[in-house]
Motif scaffolding. Structure first.
Motif, PDB file in Angstrom:
ATOM      1  N   ASN A  35       0.844  -1.195   0.000  1.00  0.00           N
ATOM      2  CA  ASN A  35       0.000   0.000   0.000  1.00  0.00           C
ATOM      3  C   ASN A  35       0.882   1.249   0.000  1.00  0.00           C
ATOM      4  N   TYR A  49      -0.867   8.387 -14.702  1.00  0.00           N
ATOM      5  CA  TYR A  49      -1.917   8.545 -13.698  1.00  0.00           C
ATOM      6  C   TYR A  49      -1.906   9.958 -13.101  1.00  0.00           C
ATOM      7  N   ASP A  56      -4.410   5.253  -5.036  1.00  0.00           N
ATOM      8  CA  ASP A  56      -5.497   4.291  -4.788  1.00  0.00           C
ATOM      9  C   ASP A  56      -5.130   2.871  -5.200  1.00  0.00           C
ATOM     10  N   LEU A  57      -4.026   2.739  -5.925  1.00  0.00           N
ATOM     11  CA  LEU A  57      -3.592   1.415  -6.348  1.00  0.00           C
ATOM     12  C   LEU A  57      -2.641   0.797  -5.330  1.00  0.00           C
ATOM     13  N   ASN A  58      -2.362  -0.477  -5.557  1.00  0.00           N
ATOM     14  CA  ASN A  58      -1.422  -1.210  -4.728  1.00  0.00           C
ATOM     15  C   ASN A  58      -0.187  -1.538  -5.576  1.00  0.00           C
ATOM     16  N   TYR A  60       1.113  -4.260  -6.213  1.00  0.00           N
ATOM     17  CA  TYR A  60       0.892  -5.430  -7.050  1.00  0.00           C
ATOM     18  C   TYR A  60      -0.005  -5.118  -8.246  1.00  0.00           C
ATOM     19  N   ASP A  61      -0.749  -3.990  -8.188  1.00  0.00           N
ATOM     20  CA  ASP A  61      -1.528  -3.563  -9.348  1.00  0.00           C
ATOM     21  C   ASP A  61      -0.606  -3.038 -10.445  1.00  0.00           C
ATOM     22  N   LEU A  62       0.516  -2.483 -10.047  1.00  0.00           N
ATOM     23  CA  LEU A  62       1.469  -1.914 -11.004  1.00  0.00           C
ATOM     24  C   LEU A  62       2.333  -2.969 -11.664  1.00  0.00           C
ATOM     25  N   ASN A  63       2.678  -3.981 -10.922  1.00  0.00           N
ATOM     26  CA  ASN A  63       3.637  -4.967 -11.424  1.00  0.00           C
ATOM     27  C   ASN A  63       3.030  -5.902 -12.463  1.00  0.00           C
ATOM     28  N   THR A  68       5.262 -11.074 -10.342  1.00  0.00           N
ATOM     29  CA  THR A  68       4.596 -11.115  -9.034  1.00  0.00           C
ATOM     30  C   THR A  68       5.361 -11.960  -8.027  1.00  0.00           C
ATOM     31  N   HIS A  90       6.575  -2.420 -14.772  1.00  0.00           N
ATOM     32  CA  HIS A  90       5.335  -1.794 -14.324  1.00  0.00           C
ATOM     33  C   HIS A  90       4.398  -1.545 -15.494  1.00  0.00           C
ATOM     34  N   LYS A  93      -0.864   3.335 -17.248  1.00  0.00           N
ATOM     35  CA  LYS A  93      -2.320   3.383 -17.244  1.00  0.00           C
ATOM     36  C   LYS A  93      -2.907   2.891 -18.561  1.00  0.00           C
TER      37      LYS A  93
END
Length: 330
Positions: A35, A49, A56-58, A60-63, A68, A90, A93
């Motif tokens: 986070n 972005y 607001d992302l994590n 793991y949302d970017l990777n 992972t 990464h 958007k």
């Protein structure tokens, strides 16, 4: 201590934010669950972005998914060593991928162990590495082909090798390679019976072409290379006959020896051809031209040998007949 701008702590905090926003590297501060607690301007702008959207992302949302497990392993190493450097990738958007190098270290803040990351975009480095790797691979394959030219390998086998390498170098789905018959001027393509043969449903197709048509014909007639990623809009295209493979992208290079046309390498349906593809196929065509020239030279020598053999045989036969006649008279 307080002045007209507020307390010193706030001024120091604002100054830190300003300094971090001036760096071209992305700065992330996140907890062990990924986070985000802080991101600098480069972090959200280079990924397309707004600051709020990225916060607001994590992590793991970017990777990119393939990294992972690597990220999980790296965080475990980080907890053990306190500082590590590793590579990842990464998502931006828009869904595009940014290869990155991450320098992470553990910092203690408000009794928590947080992760501070300095993340550098290494797209140019990866592009250069890929280009170098491709160049090494191309040079290695061209060296193998050059060695084959020193052997007595049939032109059909050389043609197969040339097409194999050409498709490999350019990621082309289809292609053919052919040489010009010096006596008839026809194009002969021994590779036509490979994968393209079963896909093409043109009536009465052949591996021998008396006339040169379409874009590959333009290449032969003009002795010039042709690269187009929009063949349907290209003025040099004349359409395709019924049953022909749909041409989505096209690249063809003539094989020349001292401006004399001896053959062609023709490719189709890579995702997109570029200048590097053209350059490597031109290098390949130079080797193919040498192979064709050697074939013609060998055939010429064989014909000469056969001609002289017949002359000698005829001479020996006549000589033998004369000797026999002389013997009879004696």
């Amino acid at each position: 201590m307080v002045n007209e701008f507020g307390d010193l702590d706030n001024i120091t905090s604002d100054l830190k934010d300003l300094l971090l926003d001036l760096t071209s590297d992305s700065i992330f501060l996140h907890d062990q669950e990924g986070n985000f607690i802080y991101i600098n301007q480069a972090a959200y702008k280079t990924r397309g972005y707004t600051k709020d959207e990225l916060m607001d992302l994590n992590l793991y949302d970017l990777n990119v998914p393939e990294f992972t497990e690597c990220i999980k392993s790296c965080i475990n190493d980080l907890m053990e060593k306190g500082e590590i450097i590793f590579e990842s990738a990464h998502f931006r958007k828009d869904g595009s991928v940014m290869p990155v190098e991450i320098h992470s270290r553990i910092i203690e803040y408000e009794y928590q162990n947080l992760v501070l990351c300095s993340v550098r975009d290494i797209s140019l480095r990866k592009k250069a590495e890929k280009a170098l790797s491709r160049e090494l691979e191309v040079n290695s394959d061209l060296t193998k082909l050059s060695r084959k030219l020193l052997e007595s390998v049939p032109i059909e086998d050389i043609s197969d090798m040339v097409l194999e390498y050409a498709q490999k170098f350019t990621q082309s789905k289809f292609g053919f390679v052919g040489y010009i018959d010096p006596e008839t001027g026809y194009l002969i393509s021994p590779t036509m019976t490979r994968n393209i043969w079963t896909e093409c449903h043109v009536k009465d197709k052949s591996v021998i072409f008396e006339k040169f048509g379409g874009m590959w014909g333009w290449v032969l007639n003009n002795k010039k290379s042709l690269l187009t990623n929009h063949p349907k809009d290209d003025s040099r295209a004349t359409g395709t006959p019924s049953g022909h493979i749909d041409i989505e992208t096209f690249l063809a290079v003539p094989a020349l020896v001292d401006e004399n046309l001896v053959g062609i390498i023709s490719l189709a349906n890579s995702d997109k051809y570029d200048k590097q593809d053209l350059e490597v196929i031109e290098r390949l065509s130079n080797l193919y031209a040498i192979a064709i020239t050697r074939k013609h030279s060998d055939e010429s020598i064989k014909k000469s040998e056969e001609k002289y053999r017949r002359i000698v045989e005829k001479f020996l036969k006549v000589s033998n007949e004369i000797i026999i006649e002389i013997s009879k008279k004696e």
